[in-house]
Scaffold this motif. Structure first.
Motif, PDB file in Angstrom:
ATOM      1  N   GLY A  95       0.658  -1.059  -0.139  1.00 31.37           N
ATOM      2  CA  GLY A  95       0.118  -0.145   0.142  1.00 31.37           C
ATOM      3  C   GLY A  95       0.600   1.274   0.075  1.00 31.37           C
TER       4      GLY A  95
ATOM      5  N   ALA B 235      -5.304   4.532   3.702  1.00 31.00           N
ATOM      6  CA  ALA B 235      -4.642   3.477   4.738  1.00 31.00           C
ATOM      7  C   ALA B 235      -5.772   2.771   5.528  1.00 31.00           C
ATOM      8  CB  ALA B 235      -3.673   4.012   5.491  1.00 31.00           C
ATOM      9  N   ASN B 236      -6.501   3.668   6.135  1.00 29.27           N
ATOM     10  CA  ASN B 236      -7.765   3.167   6.915  1.00 29.27           C
ATOM     11  C   ASN B 236      -8.833   2.297   6.255  1.00 29.27           C
ATOM     12  OD1 ASN B 236      -6.753   4.440   9.129  1.00 29.27           O
ATOM     13  ND2 ASN B 236      -8.335   6.208   9.049  1.00 29.27           N
TER      14      ASN B 236
ATOM     15  N   LYS C 286      -6.609  -1.099   5.221  1.00 23.12           N
ATOM     16  CA  LYS C 286      -6.620  -1.855   6.097  1.00 23.12           C
ATOM     17  C   LYS C 286      -7.989  -2.534   6.617  1.00 23.12           C
ATOM     18  CE  LYS C 286      -4.411   1.078   8.816  1.00 23.12           C
ATOM     19  NZ  LYS C 286      -3.722   1.820  10.151  1.00 23.12           N
TER      20      LYS C 286
ATOM     21  N   VAL D 142      -8.681  -5.542   4.342  1.00 21.99           N
ATOM     22  CA  VAL D 142      -7.802  -6.504   4.784  1.00 21.99           C
ATOM     23  C   VAL D 142      -8.197  -7.201   6.188  1.00 21.99           C
ATOM     24  CG1 VAL D 142      -5.522  -7.288   5.703  1.00 21.99           C
ATOM     25  CG2 VAL D 142      -5.951  -5.847   3.420  1.00 21.99           C
ATOM     26  N   GLU D 143      -8.421  -6.736   7.027  1.00 20.04           N
ATOM     27  CA  GLU D 143      -8.800  -7.017   8.382  1.00 20.04           C
ATOM     28  C   GLU D 143     -10.076  -7.872   8.220  1.00 20.04           C
ATOM     29  OE1 GLU D 143      -8.831  -3.974  11.245  1.00 20.04           O
ATOM     30  OE2 GLU D 143      -6.510  -3.676  10.878  1.00 20.04           O
TER      31      GLU D 143
ATOM     32  N   ASN E 233      -9.061 -11.136   6.524  1.00 23.34           N
ATOM     33  CA  ASN E 233      -8.476 -12.324   7.322  1.00 23.34           C
ATOM     34  C   ASN E 233      -9.372 -12.674   8.315  1.00 23.34           C
ATOM     35  OD1 ASN E 233      -6.167 -12.034   6.133  1.00 23.34           O
ATOM     36  ND2 ASN E 233      -5.285 -10.193   7.106  1.00 23.34           N
TER      37      ASN E 233
ATOM     38  N   GLU F 201      -1.202 -10.127   3.928  1.00 21.02           N
ATOM     39  CA  GLU F 201      -0.453  -9.044   4.825  1.00 21.02           C
ATOM     40  C   GLU F 201      -0.161  -7.981   3.866  1.00 21.02           C
ATOM     41  OE1 GLU F 201       4.359  -8.838   6.284  1.00 21.02           O
ATOM     42  OE2 GLU F 201       3.744 -10.472   5.400  1.00 21.02           O
ATOM     43  N   LEU F 202      -0.545  -6.740   4.701  1.00 19.67           N
ATOM     44  CA  LEU F 202      -0.613  -5.480   4.112  1.00 19.67           C
ATOM     45  C   LEU F 202       0.593  -4.611   4.403  1.00 19.67           C
ATOM     46  CD1 LEU F 202      -1.818  -3.148   2.054  1.00 19.67           C
ATOM     47  CD2 LEU F 202      -3.200  -2.527   4.103  1.00 19.67           C
TER      48      LEU F 202
ATOM     49  N   ILE G 287       2.480  -1.243   4.222  1.00 24.83           N
ATOM     50  CA  ILE G 287       2.158   0.097   3.841  1.00 24.83           C
ATOM     51  C   ILE G 287       3.430   0.961   3.871  1.00 24.83           C
ATOM     52  CG2 ILE G 287       0.971   2.236   4.643  1.00 24.83           C
ATOM     53  CD1 ILE G 287      -1.344   0.723   5.581  1.00 24.83           C
TER      54      ILE G 287
ATOM     55  N   TYR H  54     -12.940   3.497  13.539  1.00 25.86           N
ATOM     56  CA  TYR H  54     -11.967   4.741  13.421  1.00 25.86           C
ATOM     57  C   TYR H  54     -12.594   6.006  14.219  1.00 25.86           C
ATOM     58  CZ  TYR H  54      -9.406   1.994  10.200  1.00 25.86           C
ATOM     59  OH  TYR H  54      -8.674   1.189   9.718  1.00 25.86           O
TER      60      TYR H  54
ATOM     61  N   TYR I 155     -10.924   1.083   0.278  1.00 27.73           N
ATOM     62  CA  TYR I 155     -11.857  -0.106   0.687  1.00 27.73           C
ATOM     63  C   TYR I 155     -12.057  -1.046  -0.662  1.00 27.73           C
ATOM     64  CZ  TYR I 155     -15.255  -2.853   3.181  1.00 27.73           C
ATOM     65  OH  TYR I 155     -16.089  -3.815   3.622  1.00 27.73           O
TER      66      TYR I 155
END
Length: 376
Positions: free
Chosen positions: A32, A48-49, A52, A55-56, A59, A70-71, A73, A296, A308
């Protein structure tokens, strides 16, 4: 029969040793690249938020192809040299299979050739310049283009605001700004409007009074400023100080809470086009808004929503490919003719660009509110 079973067991062992590790063991690395610090830091943080969070979520459901994502950044600080260095690091040292990034068009046009030559997929959620995907077939995006966005604002100014004359103030150091400005001017003139002033500035300038004084003298009905919020805020403040009262408008580069903080009342009554509105009633959107806000502490902006979607699109491509091989991911993404994300449903053209609706947002009573939807 026993001989057959023995051969089958040996075959399964070999398969588990050589095939499964490609999919199930370890992780799938994705890079990223975002400007987390620097003049457009709110863009980078939101991006980034959003990435992430996607990805979360993946996972939490077991990852993709049995592997965790695995991100990794990198912060390019909105410096093109740093963006290039970040891309090379992610590809050569970290061995990522794809990159989500290129927040601005200039960044994407810097990262794109590196990804293309390395045969690593790049998915941008936010770089709107048409040249971005022209770099090559490993480059994809989930945001609409500058020419569409510029035309949307020209139509809106002429038809909705009844503006017959317009001024344009362009950041000549920005591929994004120039692309939007060109599309706006061409469409506004085609509709019958007249561009009475065509002024410019460089990103990072702080004094815009000379350009605004010229604009004021020509009395336009509308002023189009296709810049990023860090420049737009002082432009709006200085314009109001000079007594320019007509509506200003822009593109998705206006989308930052910092614009409202820095411009305050000067931004009242302004409009801009965007890819996303948290006001949409769609269940997918509302679920995203709820989860993002809980995570957030603030509602998502378009940058968060687009990254996203970019990550979700990429992960869907990996799943469809059945492999973490970049060439196969590229082929899988290219075969995906439709995608539904929180920024809307989209189809893709031959150049890997999405065809989707735009939202017009208005700054009213110190808040950004939904105004109307413009379909492609």
């Amino acid at each position: 029969m026993k001989h057959f079973v023995k051969i089958l067991i040996i075959a399964l062992v070999i398969f588990s040793l050589f095939v499964l590790p490609l999919q199930a063991a370890g992780t799938i690395k994705i890079g990223g690249i975002f400007p987390i610090t620097g003049p457009v830091a709110t863009f980078g943080i939101s991006c980034a938020n959003g990435a992430k969070m996607a990805v979360e979520e993946a996972n939490a459901k077991g990852g993709v192809l049995g592997s965790k994502i695995e991100l990794i950044i990198e912060d390019d600080q909105y410096k093109l040299e740093e963006a290039a260095n970040a891309a090379k690091k992610l590809i050569e040292r970290d061995k990522v299979v794809a990159i989500v990034g290129g927040v601005t068009s200039s960044e994407a046009l810097t990262i794109g050739p590196i990804a293309q030559s390395s045969k690593v997929v790049l998915v941008t959620g936010t770089a709107t310049n048409p040249k971005v995907t022209q770099v090559g077939d490993f480059i994809f995006r989930v945001c609409f283009l500058d020419d569409f966005q510029g035309e949307v604002m020209a139509n809106f100014a002429y038809k909705n605001l009844k503006a017959k004359t317009a001024a344009v103030l362009t950041a000549v150091t920005s591929d994004y700004s120039k692309g939007l400005a060109d599309a706006f001017k061409k469409k506004f003139a085609a509709l019958g409007g007249k561009i009475v002033a065509d002024e410019s500035y460089s990103e990072g300038d702080t004094d815009f009074r000379a350009q605004l004084t010229k604009i004021k003298a020509l009395k336009p009905d509308f002023v189009f400023v296709p810049g990023y919020y860090s420049d737009v805020a002082p432009i709006l403040n200085q314009a109001r100080e000079l007594g320019i009262t007509v509506p200003f408008g822009g593109g998705d580069g206006w989308d930052s809470p910092e614009l409202l903080k820095q411009a305050a009342k000067a931004a009242e009554g302004c409009f801009y086009s965007n890819h996303f509105t948290p006001d949409a009633k769609d269940l997918l959107v509302q679920t995203f808004v709820k989860n993002y806000t809980k995570k957030y502490g603030m509602a998502p902006d378009a940058l968060a929503a687009l990254k996203y979607d970019a990550m979700k699109f990429l992960l869907e491509g990996i799943k469809k490919a059945g492999s973490a091989d970049p060439v196969k991911i590229k082929e899988a993404l290219a075969s995906m003719k439709t995608f539904r994300g929180v920024t809307g449903s989209m189809t893709f053209d031959a150049n890997r660009n999405p065809i989707k609706s735009a939202f017009i947002l208005q700054i009213k009573d110190g808040k950004v509110v939904y105004y109307t939807t413009v379909k492609p």
